[in-house]
Design a protein around this motif. Sequence first.
Motif, mmCIF file in Angstrom:
data_model
loop_
_atom_site.group_PDB
_atom_site.id
_atom_site.type_symbol
_atom_site.label_atom_id
_atom_site.label_comp_id
_atom_site.label_asym_id
_atom_site.label_seq_id
_atom_site.Cartn_x
_atom_site.Cartn_y
_atom_site.Cartn_z
ATOM 1 N N SER A 23 16.340 5.281 9.453
ATOM 2 C CA SER A 23 15.137 5.349 10.441
ATOM 3 C C SER A 23 14.998 6.811 10.379
ATOM 4 C CB SER A 23 16.499 4.994 12.207
ATOM 5 O OG SER A 23 15.477 6.172 12.842
ATOM 6 N N ARG A 24 15.617 7.650 9.875
ATOM 7 C CA ARG A 24 15.591 8.941 9.076
ATOM 8 C C ARG A 24 14.685 8.909 8.141
ATOM 9 N NH1 ARG A 24 21.780 9.191 9.797
ATOM 10 N NH2 ARG A 24 22.423 8.643 7.882
ATOM 11 N N ALA A 29 9.434 10.348 6.868
ATOM 12 C CA ALA A 29 7.699 10.512 7.014
ATOM 13 C C ALA A 29 6.831 10.456 7.750
ATOM 14 C CB ALA A 29 7.622 9.004 5.838
ATOM 15 N N GLY A 30 7.087 11.049 8.453
ATOM 16 C CA GLY A 30 6.327 10.722 9.595
ATOM 17 C C GLY A 30 5.640 9.548 10.132
ATOM 18 N N LEU A 31 6.649 8.622 10.164
ATOM 19 C CA LEU A 31 5.705 7.421 10.247
ATOM 20 C C LEU A 31 5.866 7.019 12.318
ATOM 21 C CD1 LEU A 31 6.674 4.857 7.237
ATOM 22 C CD2 LEU A 31 4.170 6.958 7.932
ATOM 23 N N LEU A 32 6.257 7.832 13.366
ATOM 24 C CA LEU A 32 6.641 7.448 14.516
ATOM 25 C C LEU A 32 5.893 8.410 14.999
ATOM 26 C CD1 LEU A 32 10.358 7.031 14.913
ATOM 27 C CD2 LEU A 32 8.317 5.195 14.469
ATOM 28 N N LEU A 299 2.432 1.098 10.266
ATOM 29 C CA LEU A 299 3.021 0.154 9.834
ATOM 30 C C LEU A 299 3.014 -0.209 8.461
ATOM 31 C CD1 LEU A 299 2.666 -2.250 12.854
ATOM 32 C CD2 LEU A 299 4.971 -0.730 12.239
ATOM 33 N N ARG A 300 1.922 -0.454 7.748
ATOM 34 C CA ARG A 300 1.624 -1.184 6.280
ATOM 35 C C ARG A 300 2.483 0.163 5.079
ATOM 36 N NH1 ARG A 300 -1.140 -3.851 2.754
ATOM 37 N NH2 ARG A 300 -2.447 -4.829 5.263
ATOM 38 N N THR A 304 6.680 0.219 3.077
ATOM 39 C CA THR A 304 6.885 0.154 1.405
ATOM 40 C C THR A 304 8.772 0.800 1.567
ATOM 41 O OG1 THR A 304 5.141 0.779 1.331
ATOM 42 C CG2 THR A 304 6.621 1.675 -0.426
ATOM 43 N N VAL A 305 8.722 1.804 2.693
ATOM 44 C CA VAL A 305 10.094 2.064 2.638
ATOM 45 C C VAL A 305 11.358 1.665 3.020
ATOM 46 C CG1 VAL A 305 11.468 3.915 4.120
ATOM 47 C CG2 VAL A 305 8.556 4.742 3.920
#
Length: 349
Positions: A23-24, A29-32, A299-300, A304-305
Amino acid sequence: MTTDTAVRPPPSGASGSDFARLSRRIVDAGLLRRRPGYYAVRLTVVAALYVGGWAAVALIGDSWWTLAVAGFLAVVFGQVALLAHDAAHRQVFRRRRGSEASGRIAGVGVGMSYGWWQDKHTRHHANPNHEELDPDLNPDLLVWSQDQARAAKGLPRLIGRWQAFLFFPLLTLEGFNLHVSSVKALADRSLKHRMLDGVLLFAHFTLYLAVVFWLLPPGMAIAFLAVNQGLFGVYLGSLFAPNHKGMPILTGEDRPDFLRRQVLTSRNVRGGWLTDIALGGLNHQIEHHLFPSMPSPNLRKARTVVRRYCEDLGLAYTETGLITSYRLALASLHQAGAPLRHAPAKEDS
């Protein structure tokens, strides 16, 4: 009854250090972060296609070419349902009020009770593929495990024998089932805003049927309804079939930690931007279940993460092509129905 379909993951202390570390990484990564520009464009395009489809029905009128528009609108209905899904998960708006308002508007566009679907989908996210806890595994018509097959009666017992072969034909009824389930849910007094949902459903059915029978002669109107609702059901069912069907089914006290519960019961579908559009981001099912409020265009990148993280943990991360995902789902259905095919004849009397 919970009504927050965002289904946010539990706090890091409850979800375990493995999920906390993942989650961190996702947050860093700023994905949220919200994607207002993306959703503004998507909402505008889908709304334009929806209005344009009905305008085409009015312009073409008494012609069998109208059935092609019925098919087109079935796809648009699916895209509207996907927007309702994203809104319910608070991917579009951060606040509850905006999410519920947009979700209800999208829901009424396809004749769905937002409150009923939201509650059902929330319970699915909390316990995906759990035989007793996931409402998507209720043996209402199909059986999802051999234990359900052995206990089956009525239609599930009859259909379950050859349910893998009947699955896609039965999806033509899924749109109708969506409407029936939405109406039946209005009798549930614990359902919040059920009166509002009832008014919206009545308005949808009245307007939908009135427009179709006003613009088209009776025979063609009935054909329009059959094509539109049948293909809508097939599209809707095809959106969700690859996600969990054929993946491990949990039972009883099977309750892995949050990370494993979501990853091990979900399947991703490989593909490019067209797959993302057609499946509304649900092809990244693992990432969606881990981070339900993540905007679908992120989501894409999250894939990768998450995939690399699962590899580091030695955690199985399932990803297949679209056709393979359907093949695995159908094989699972066929295996689940095996006890019914092999049952002694006297049990069927």
